[in-house]
Design a protein around this motif. Structure first.
Motif, mmCIF file in Angstrom:
data_model
loop_
_atom_site.group_PDB
_atom_site.id
_atom_site.type_symbol
_atom_site.label_atom_id
_atom_site.label_comp_id
_atom_site.label_asym_id
_atom_site.label_seq_id
_atom_site.Cartn_x
_atom_site.Cartn_y
_atom_site.Cartn_z
ATOM 1 N N GLN A 72 -49.781 85.450 -36.892
ATOM 2 C CA GLN A 72 -49.871 86.281 -35.987
ATOM 3 C C GLN A 72 -50.223 85.962 -34.648
ATOM 4 O O GLN A 72 -49.706 85.636 -33.917
ATOM 5 N N ASP A 75 -47.507 83.541 -33.230
ATOM 6 C CA ASP A 75 -46.694 84.472 -32.921
ATOM 7 C C ASP A 75 -46.392 84.840 -31.591
ATOM 8 O O ASP A 75 -45.923 84.743 -30.472
ATOM 9 N N LEU A 76 -48.320 84.872 -31.385
ATOM 10 C CA LEU A 76 -48.902 85.490 -30.184
ATOM 11 C C LEU A 76 -48.339 84.527 -29.256
ATOM 12 O O LEU A 76 -47.768 84.236 -27.617
ATOM 13 N N ASN A 77 -48.417 83.241 -29.301
ATOM 14 C CA ASN A 77 -48.669 81.764 -28.428
ATOM 15 C C ASN A 77 -46.970 81.539 -28.116
ATOM 16 O O ASN A 77 -46.745 81.301 -27.219
ATOM 17 N N ARG A 78 -46.320 81.231 -28.917
ATOM 18 C CA ARG A 78 -44.866 81.606 -29.032
ATOM 19 C C ARG A 78 -44.332 82.398 -28.033
ATOM 20 O O ARG A 78 -44.137 82.258 -26.928
ATOM 21 N N ARG A 79 -44.461 84.074 -28.074
ATOM 22 C CA ARG A 79 -44.494 85.339 -27.084
ATOM 23 C C ARG A 79 -45.144 84.966 -25.537
ATOM 24 O O ARG A 79 -44.697 85.150 -24.405
ATOM 25 N N ILE A 80 -46.629 84.152 -25.677
ATOM 26 C CA ILE A 80 -47.289 83.761 -24.221
ATOM 27 C C ILE A 80 -46.145 82.656 -23.772
ATOM 28 O O ILE A 80 -46.115 82.310 -22.301
ATOM 29 N N ASP A 81 -45.753 81.315 -24.237
ATOM 30 C CA ASP A 81 -45.473 80.668 -24.251
ATOM 31 C C ASP A 81 -44.120 80.873 -22.985
ATOM 32 O O ASP A 81 -43.470 80.557 -22.134
ATOM 33 N N ARG A 82 -43.129 81.977 -24.381
ATOM 34 C CA ARG A 82 -42.530 82.386 -23.591
ATOM 35 C C ARG A 82 -41.889 83.164 -22.281
ATOM 36 O O ARG A 82 -41.433 82.792 -21.026
ATOM 37 N N LEU A 83 -42.905 83.944 -21.904
ATOM 38 C CA LEU A 83 -43.723 84.532 -20.591
ATOM 39 C C LEU A 83 -43.731 83.704 -20.167
ATOM 40 O O LEU A 83 -43.536 84.694 -18.611
ATOM 41 N N GLU A 84 -44.742 82.613 -20.291
ATOM 42 C CA GLU A 84 -45.696 81.694 -19.377
ATOM 43 C C GLU A 84 -43.727 81.305 -18.087
ATOM 44 O O GLU A 84 -43.665 81.221 -17.483
ATOM 45 N N GLU A 86 -40.891 82.355 -18.530
ATOM 46 C CA GLU A 86 -40.143 83.220 -17.921
ATOM 47 C C GLU A 86 -40.581 83.491 -16.551
ATOM 48 O O GLU A 86 -40.380 83.891 -15.521
#
Length: 96
Positions: A72, A75-84, A86
């Motif tokens: 988890q 996964d959250l780190n990947r989401r944060i990187d993706r949002l940053e 964007e």
């Protein structure tokens, strides 16, 4: 007189019987306590085995939860990187 009475077979048999009965009583008392001690020891072994089984279950559960949390977090780190990534393109005044 003492030497004469020790040579008398009936006196020796009486003393021998008395010592044998004392020894028998001592063995009976010791065996009673040893049985009780053995019962307690067996009970402690059963409790230890049950606790060991519970410990194994808890350790396994802890390992599984640790793996889930790691997944988890990754996964959250990947989401944060993706949002940053964007946000970098959507904010007009942002410079790196």
């Amino acid at each position: 007189m003492y030497v004469r009475s020790m040579k008398d077979p009936s006196t020796l048999i009486a003393i021998n019987s008395l010592l044998l009965s004392i020894t028998t009583a001592a063995f009976l008392i010791i065996s009673f306590f040893l049985k009780d001690l053995y019962k307690d020891f067996k009970g402690q072994i059963e409790k230890t085995n049950a606790l060991h089984a519970q410990l194994h279950v808890h350790v396994k559960l802890f390992q599984e939860l640790t793996q889930i949390f790691r997944h988890q977090i990754e996964d959250l780190n990947r989401r944060i990187d993706r949002l940053e990534g964007e946000l970098k393109y959507t904010l007009p005044g942002k410079k790196e």
